[in-house]
Motif scaffolding. Sequence first.
Motif, PDB file in Angstrom:
ATOM      1  N   ALA A 196      -5.766 -13.583   2.113  1.00 42.05           N
ATOM      2  CA  ALA A 196      -5.690 -13.091   0.733  1.00 42.05           C
ATOM      3  C   ALA A 196      -4.816 -11.842   0.637  1.00 42.05           C
ATOM      4  N   ALA A 197      -4.915 -10.945   1.650  1.00 39.16           N
ATOM      5  CA  ALA A 197      -4.103  -9.723   1.654  1.00 39.16           C
ATOM      6  C   ALA A 197      -2.622 -10.068   1.789  1.00 39.16           C
ATOM      7  N   ASP A 198      -2.302 -11.050   2.626  1.00 35.44           N
ATOM      8  CA  ASP A 198      -0.908 -11.484   2.779  1.00 35.44           C
ATOM      9  C   ASP A 198      -0.359 -11.976   1.443  1.00 35.44           C
ATOM     10  N   ASP A 199      -1.165 -12.747   0.717  1.00 39.89           N
ATOM     11  CA  ASP A 199      -0.730 -13.257  -0.587  1.00 39.89           C
ATOM     12  C   ASP A 199      -0.504 -12.114  -1.576  1.00 39.89           C
ATOM     13  N   LEU A 200      -1.412 -11.141  -1.560  1.00 36.16           N
ATOM     14  CA  LEU A 200      -1.300  -9.999  -2.481  1.00 36.16           C
ATOM     15  C   LEU A 200      -0.056  -9.176  -2.179  1.00 36.16           C
ATOM     16  N   LEU A 201       0.206  -8.913  -0.902  1.00 35.46           N
ATOM     17  CA  LEU A 201       1.375  -8.121  -0.513  1.00 35.46           C
ATOM     18  C   LEU A 201       2.675  -8.860  -0.823  1.00 35.46           C
ATOM     19  N   ALA A 202       2.685 -10.161  -0.621  1.00 34.86           N
ATOM     20  CA  ALA A 202       3.873 -10.952  -0.948  1.00 34.86           C
ATOM     21  C   ALA A 202       4.153 -10.893  -2.445  1.00 34.86           C
ATOM     22  N   SER A 203       3.089 -10.931  -3.248  1.00 33.83           N
ATOM     23  CA  SER A 203       3.242 -10.834  -4.700  1.00 33.83           C
ATOM     24  C   SER A 203       3.783  -9.459  -5.100  1.00 33.83           C
ATOM     25  N   ASP A 204       3.285  -8.401  -4.440  1.00 36.81           N
ATOM     26  CA  ASP A 204       3.772  -7.050  -4.726  1.00 36.81           C
ATOM     27  C   ASP A 204       5.256  -6.914  -4.392  1.00 36.81           C
ATOM     28  N   LYS A 205       5.659  -7.480  -3.265  1.00 35.53           N
ATOM     29  CA  LYS A 205       7.066  -7.405  -2.866  1.00 35.53           C
ATOM     30  C   LYS A 205       7.954  -8.144  -3.856  1.00 35.53           C
ATOM     31  N   GLN A 206       7.487  -9.291  -4.319  1.00 35.34           N
ATOM     32  CA  GLN A 206       8.257 -10.057  -5.301  1.00 35.34           C
ATOM     33  C   GLN A 206       8.405  -9.271  -6.607  1.00 35.34           C
ATOM     34  N   THR A 207       7.334  -8.582  -6.995  1.00 32.48           N
ATOM     35  CA  THR A 207       7.381  -7.763  -8.218  1.00 32.48           C
ATOM     36  C   THR A 207       8.461  -6.689  -8.108  1.00 32.48           C
ATOM     37  N   GLU A 210      12.137  -8.287  -8.062  1.00 28.17           N
ATOM     38  CA  GLU A 210      12.538  -8.905  -9.333  1.00 28.17           C
ATOM     39  C   GLU A 210      12.507  -7.932 -10.502  1.00 28.17           C
ATOM     40  N   ASN A 211      12.209  -6.664 -10.224  1.00 28.94           N
ATOM     41  CA  ASN A 211      12.128  -5.661 -11.290  1.00 28.94           C
ATOM     42  C   ASN A 211      13.524  -5.155 -11.626  1.00 28.94           C
ATOM     43  N   GLU A 212      14.060  -5.602 -12.743  1.00 32.32           N
ATOM     44  CA  GLU A 212      15.434  -5.258 -13.132  1.00 32.32           C
ATOM     45  C   GLU A 212      15.548  -3.846 -13.678  1.00 32.32           C
ATOM     46  N   THR A 213      14.426  -3.203 -13.949  1.00 33.77           N
ATOM     47  CA  THR A 213      14.486  -1.829 -14.480  1.00 33.77           C
ATOM     48  C   THR A 213      14.703  -0.803 -13.371  1.00 33.77           C
ATOM     49  N   LEU A 214      14.573  -1.220 -12.113  1.00 35.78           N
ATOM     50  CA  LEU A 214      14.760  -0.300 -10.994  1.00 35.78           C
ATOM     51  C   LEU A 214      16.214  -0.269 -10.552  1.00 35.78           C
ATOM     52  N   SER A 215      16.712   0.937 -10.255  1.00 38.71           N
ATOM     53  CA  SER A 215      18.044   1.051  -9.668  1.00 38.71           C
ATOM     54  C   SER A 215      17.968   0.605  -8.205  1.00 38.71           C
ATOM     55  N   ALA A 220      15.017   0.393  -3.215  1.00 35.14           N
ATOM     56  CA  ALA A 220      14.965   0.613  -1.763  1.00 35.14           C
ATOM     57  C   ALA A 220      13.773   1.486  -1.393  1.00 35.14           C
ATOM     58  N   GLN A 221      13.511   2.520  -2.206  1.00 30.99           N
ATOM     59  CA  GLN A 221      12.370   3.403  -1.938  1.00 30.99           C
ATOM     60  C   GLN A 221      11.052   2.651  -2.115  1.00 30.99           C
ATOM     61  N   GLU A 222      10.973   1.838  -3.182  1.00 31.34           N
ATOM     62  CA  GLU A 222       9.760   1.051  -3.424  1.00 31.34           C
ATOM     63  C   GLU A 222       9.500   0.085  -2.268  1.00 31.34           C
ATOM     64  N   LEU A 223      10.545  -0.530  -1.765  1.00 32.66           N
ATOM     65  CA  LEU A 223      10.392  -1.471  -0.654  1.00 32.66           C
ATOM     66  C   LEU A 223      10.006  -0.748   0.636  1.00 32.66           C
ATOM     67  N   LYS A 224      10.530   0.476   0.796  1.00 31.95           N
ATOM     68  CA  LYS A 224      10.147   1.279   1.961  1.00 31.95           C
ATOM     69  C   LYS A 224       8.657   1.613   1.905  1.00 31.95           C
ATOM     70  N   ASP A 225       8.187   2.009   0.709  1.00 37.60           N
ATOM     71  CA  ASP A 225       6.765   2.312   0.542  1.00 37.60           C
ATOM     72  C   ASP A 225       5.924   1.055   0.763  1.00 37.60           C
ATOM     73  N   TRP A 226       6.430  -0.076   0.262  1.00 30.93           N
ATOM     74  CA  TRP A 226       5.718  -1.350   0.451  1.00 30.93           C
ATOM     75  C   TRP A 226       5.585  -1.665   1.940  1.00 30.93           C
ATOM     76  N   GLN A 227       6.658  -1.405   2.698  1.00 26.58           N
ATOM     77  CA  GLN A 227       6.636  -1.686   4.131  1.00 26.58           C
ATOM     78  C   GLN A 227       5.595  -0.823   4.835  1.00 26.58           C
ATOM     79  N   GLY A 228       5.478   0.438   4.417  1.00 25.94           N
ATOM     80  CA  GLY A 228       4.452   1.312   4.987  1.00 25.94           C
ATOM     81  C   GLY A 228       3.056   0.778   4.716  1.00 25.94           C
ATOM     82  N   THR A 229       2.827   0.299   3.497  1.00 28.53           N
ATOM     83  CA  THR A 229       1.532  -0.296   3.149  1.00 28.53           C
ATOM     84  C   THR A 229       1.294  -1.551   3.969  1.00 28.53           C
TER      85      THR A 229
END
Length: 362
Positions: A196-207, A210-215, A220-229
């Motif tokens: 279940a955690a793998d599914d949740l993290l995969a969903s977070d990464k996709q979010t 696919e977020n077009e409002t982010l530069s 890159a910073q969001e993905l770095k933080d995601w990787q730490g989590t």
Amino acid sequence: MKRNDTPVYYGDYLQLDKILGAQAFQSEKYGEPAHDEMLFIIVHQVYELWFKQVLHELNAIIDTFSQERMPDDELIGVVHRLHRIIQIQQLMNDQISVMETMTPQQFLSFRDYLVPASGFQSIQFKRLEISLGLKREYRIDFDKQSFFNRLTDKDRELLEALENKSSLFELVDEWLARMPLLEKDEFAFWQHYKSAADDLLASDKQTITENETLSDKEKAQELKDWQGTRENFDALFDKEKYEALRQDGVFRLSHEAMLATLFIKQYPEEPIFNVPFQLITALTEIDEKLTIWRYRHAMMVQRMLGTKIGTGGSSGHHYLKKTTESNRIFVDFFNTATFLLPKDMLPPLPEQVKHYFGFHYS
């Protein structure tokens, strides 16, 4: 209960002659007494009285956890005492507002007469911190260096002896680590949880991707933080990885205690976990109230002194602000929220497991 043989007089019982006669003005030694020194003395004396009560409750809790076998029915009393400490902390936090009725100039009318006295020298507060689990190795650098430097030999020996005893954090960690984790009747919770955690993290990464409002930089910073989590999640299932992160200060709880805490917080409604959940919640709130007290104290000092040094030689506001986040104790209980899953993603507990965790009578 027996009645007393001799009558008790209110003032004698409370020893009010000692308490109400204990406000000696330092400013009076050098001229006219500073009016607001009375407020300063009383506020700090009241703090010390509340510290004494908190230590009274805390020592009883530590004695309970120090038993060779921790009786489950004594947890209710522990939680009750923790809630009392929380209410006292609220009073101490509110008391800062009374101190803030004093203006900076009113404080300056007697402040220099107090050098080199400092809150560093509050032995009861240091005992409280150490007993909770803030030992020397967890303090910020300035605090480590000056922790024992400003004390009498007697007080230094007392605190050094306390440093060698088990703190509440250590005792709670050991208690949590002994709790049974769920591998029962072929129901392996942690396999379900990891999926279940793998599914949740995969969903977070996709979010994020696919977020077009982010530069690109923000993404890159969001993905770095995601990787730490992601790495923190992975460590839950790999004790060696967890211990490596623990050595780096990412975690403080032992691996076993962290898993037990997480399981309790996932299923707090189960009868066997309800009181442990209340215990964890109370310790979280004690840490929060202590952090708020430090922050409000830092703001008050900045309001009174600006960037001046403290009477004890510290950097004043700057030092106190650093302790607000650095001198935390039960921060892992806050951070377990990182690993909690929505209820609809958790595996339903089979009936035989619910029976195991519930209160059933034949």
